[in-house]
Design a protein around this motif. Structure first.
Motif, PDB file in Angstrom:
ATOM      1  N   THR A  73      -5.271   9.485   4.403  1.00 36.32           N
ATOM      2  CA  THR A  73      -6.636   8.999   4.591  1.00 36.32           C
ATOM      3  C   THR A  73      -6.936   8.790   6.067  1.00 36.32           C
ATOM      4  O   THR A  73      -8.052   9.067   6.538  1.00 36.32           O
ATOM      5  CB  THR A  73      -6.842   7.677   3.832  1.00 36.32           C
ATOM      6  N   SER A 130      -9.526  -2.523   6.158  1.00 33.86           N
ATOM      7  CA  SER A 130      -9.727  -2.297   4.720  1.00 33.86           C
ATOM      8  C   SER A 130      -8.609  -2.926   3.906  1.00 33.86           C
ATOM      9  O   SER A 130      -8.842  -3.516   2.839  1.00 33.86           O
ATOM     10  CB  SER A 130      -9.813  -0.794   4.437  1.00 33.86           C
ATOM     11  N   GLN A 166      -9.981  10.582   8.099  1.00 33.39           N
ATOM     12  CA  GLN A 166     -11.009   9.815   8.784  1.00 33.39           C
ATOM     13  C   GLN A 166     -11.110  10.157  10.268  1.00 33.39           C
ATOM     14  O   GLN A 166     -12.201  10.113  10.847  1.00 33.39           O
ATOM     15  CB  GLN A 166     -10.735   8.315   8.628  1.00 33.39           C
ATOM     16  N   GLN A 172      -9.401  -6.377   1.723  1.00 32.17           N
ATOM     17  CA  GLN A 172      -9.606  -5.850   0.372  1.00 32.17           C
ATOM     18  C   GLN A 172      -9.891  -6.979  -0.620  1.00 32.17           C
ATOM     19  O   GLN A 172      -9.154  -7.946  -0.736  1.00 32.17           O
ATOM     20  CB  GLN A 172      -8.371  -5.065  -0.076  1.00 32.17           C
ATOM     21  N   GLY A 206     -16.397  -8.573   3.233  1.00 28.94           N
ATOM     22  CA  GLY A 206     -15.379  -7.902   4.036  1.00 28.94           C
ATOM     23  C   GLY A 206     -15.949  -6.844   4.956  1.00 28.94           C
ATOM     24  O   GLY A 206     -15.510  -6.694   6.101  1.00 28.94           O
ATOM     25  N   ALA A 207     -16.959  -6.107   4.478  1.00 29.27           N
ATOM     26  CA  ALA A 207     -17.559  -5.053   5.305  1.00 29.27           C
ATOM     27  C   ALA A 207     -18.212  -5.641   6.547  1.00 29.27           C
ATOM     28  O   ALA A 207     -18.098  -5.092   7.656  1.00 29.27           O
ATOM     29  CB  ALA A 207     -18.577  -4.267   4.487  1.00 29.27           C
ATOM     30  N   ALA A 216     -15.560  -6.724   9.034  1.00 30.39           N
ATOM     31  CA  ALA A 216     -14.998  -5.553   9.714  1.00 30.39           C
ATOM     32  C   ALA A 216     -15.926  -5.065  10.814  1.00 30.39           C
ATOM     33  O   ALA A 216     -15.479  -4.698  11.905  1.00 30.39           O
ATOM     34  CB  ALA A 216     -14.728  -4.443   8.703  1.00 30.39           C
ATOM     35  N   THR A 236       0.834  -1.202   0.000  1.00 35.32           N
ATOM     36  CA  THR A 236       0.000   0.000   0.000  1.00 35.32           C
ATOM     37  C   THR A 236       0.866   1.248   0.000  1.00 35.32           C
ATOM     38  O   THR A 236       1.943   1.279   0.598  1.00 35.32           O
ATOM     39  CB  THR A 236      -0.904   0.010   1.251  1.00 35.32           C
ATOM     40  N   ASN A 290      -9.953   0.846  11.097  1.00 35.75           N
ATOM     41  CA  ASN A 290     -10.673   0.838   9.825  1.00 35.75           C
ATOM     42  C   ASN A 290      -9.720   0.669   8.648  1.00 35.75           C
ATOM     43  O   ASN A 290      -9.993  -0.097   7.710  1.00 35.75           O
ATOM     44  CB  ASN A 290     -11.471   2.134   9.672  1.00 35.75           C
ATOM     45  N   GLN A 291      -8.599   1.396   8.679  1.00 36.35           N
ATOM     46  CA  GLN A 291      -7.635   1.297   7.589  1.00 36.35           C
ATOM     47  C   GLN A 291      -7.008  -0.099   7.531  1.00 36.35           C
ATOM     48  O   GLN A 291      -6.833  -0.666   6.448  1.00 36.35           O
ATOM     49  CB  GLN A 291      -6.545   2.348   7.771  1.00 36.35           C
TER      50      GLN A 291
END
Length: 356
Positions: A77, A317, A81, A321, A326-327, A330, A69, A313-314
């Motif tokens: 980001t 994600s 956030q 990914q 996935g949501a 999480a 990444t 959260n990061q």
């Protein structure tokens, strides 16, 4: 029985099963052990949010590095956030420290952001946009506080009512544009939606809140109200005025957060900022804030919690990914961590000695 002074009698009673009276030394030793346990529990509860933040930071770096990444973009980001949640949560701590509870923060943020957008579209002035956002948010907060003070209602009840009212207001504001959204010029929003602007706003507000909460009578009184409202009332504290002041500060934080939200999301609908209210609550708990308020309330909980939430959260994600569902995974991870943090924070104070 060898003598008449009671020595042998006491021994015979002990043998017979009669419990011996504990000595002062034994009582003092037991009290010292309980006090030491209480100190260890308090230290653990205080350090747990920092330990969690460090663990999440390491996990974020490892996950981002292994996935290739762009870490510079990921950190940007992360700030985007966390900064809005940190600002609003910091103001909300003044309410939670009193043992009160406000669930209308997300709806208030949405309405203030919409008002800011409408004012900008009408005037094109950045400062009028900021002032309108703050005024709308403070007004909504003061209405909740005033209703609770005048009608002697629990603050939670008034904020539940305000949640519905603000939802209706947001729908009415959207309809004034003749469509389903309020749009702000993207070039204008992009010009001011920068890390510099966000950091300046955040640092200024955090400095104000730290001063008021830790170094003024207002902060001490709010923690006293949360810890023992009866004592606060008997010492002459104005419960109503203190609550109004707390809601005004929280409204200021909401207004600043709504201003940044309008810049960050220049197209506003009735579903915008829908998750801010829950994110604020989770962030404060992650940061070590005691929801019951009182002397254990910490102003830095919003900062630690906001950054921890963004890191989580990061990291999720990056790790999830492209994964199906996935949501949902999480969300479950966040829920489990939330419950774990609440349990750890509570267990740190389960002692026989009152916290000092």
């Amino acid at each position: 029985m060898h003598d008449l002074n009671g020595t042998t009698v006491a021994q015979d009673d002990a043998v017979a099963g009669t419990p011996a009276t504990p000595t002062k030394a034994a009582i003092a030793k037991e009290d010292a052990a309980a006090a030491a346990k209480a100190r260890r529990g308090k230290l653990f509860a205080d350090l747990a949010p920092l330990i969690g933040l460090a663990v999440l930071a390491v996990a974020f770096v490892l996950a981002g590095t292994s996935a290739g990444t762009n870490m510079g973009y990921a950190v940007e980001t992360l700030v985007n956030q966390s900064v809005i949640v940190i600002i609003i949560a910091t103001g909300a701590i003044f309410i939670f420290a009193m043992g009160s509870f406000d669930i209308s923060l997300g709806a208030s943020t949405l309405v203030a952001a919409m008002v800011a957008g409408l004012v900008h579209n009408a005037t094109g002035n950045l400062w009028l946009m900021l002032g309108a956002s703050v005024l709308a948010a403070v007004t909504a907060s003061l209405i909740s506080a005033t209703l609770a003070a005048v009608f002697n209602l629990p603050v939670f009840v008034t904020t539940v009512a305000m949640l519905s009212v603000l939802g209706a207001v947001a729908a009415a504001l959207v309809q004034t544009t003749g469509g389903a959204q309020i749009r702000i010029d993207r070039s204008f929003a992009r010009e001011y939606d920068t890390l510099t602007v966000k950091i300046i706003v955040a640092v200024a507000f955090l400095a104000l809140c730290v001063f008021l909460f830790n170094y003024t009578r207002l902060g001490r009184v709010e923690k006293l109200m949360g810890g023992n409202p009866v004592t606060a009332r008997l010492t002459g504290v104005s419960m109503k005025l203190t609550a109004i002041a707390a809601f005004a500060i929280a409204g200021l934080g909401v207004g600043l957060g709504a201003f940044l939200t309008a810049l960050r999301t220049p197209t506003l609908t009735v579903t915008s900022a829908s998750d801010i209210g829950m994110n604020i609550l989770v962030a404060m708990v992650f940061g070590g804030m005691v929801i019951s308020g009182g002397p254990r309330s910490r102003i830095y909980a919003a900062i630690i919690g906001g950054i921890s939430m963004a890191l989580l959260n990061q990291t999720m994600s990056i790790m999830l990914q492209g994964m199906a569902g996935g949501a949902g995974i999480a969300q479950m991870v966040r829920a489990v961590l939330f419950l774990a943090v609440v349990w750890l924070a509570a267990s740190g104070f389960r002692t026989k000695v009152l916290p000092r």
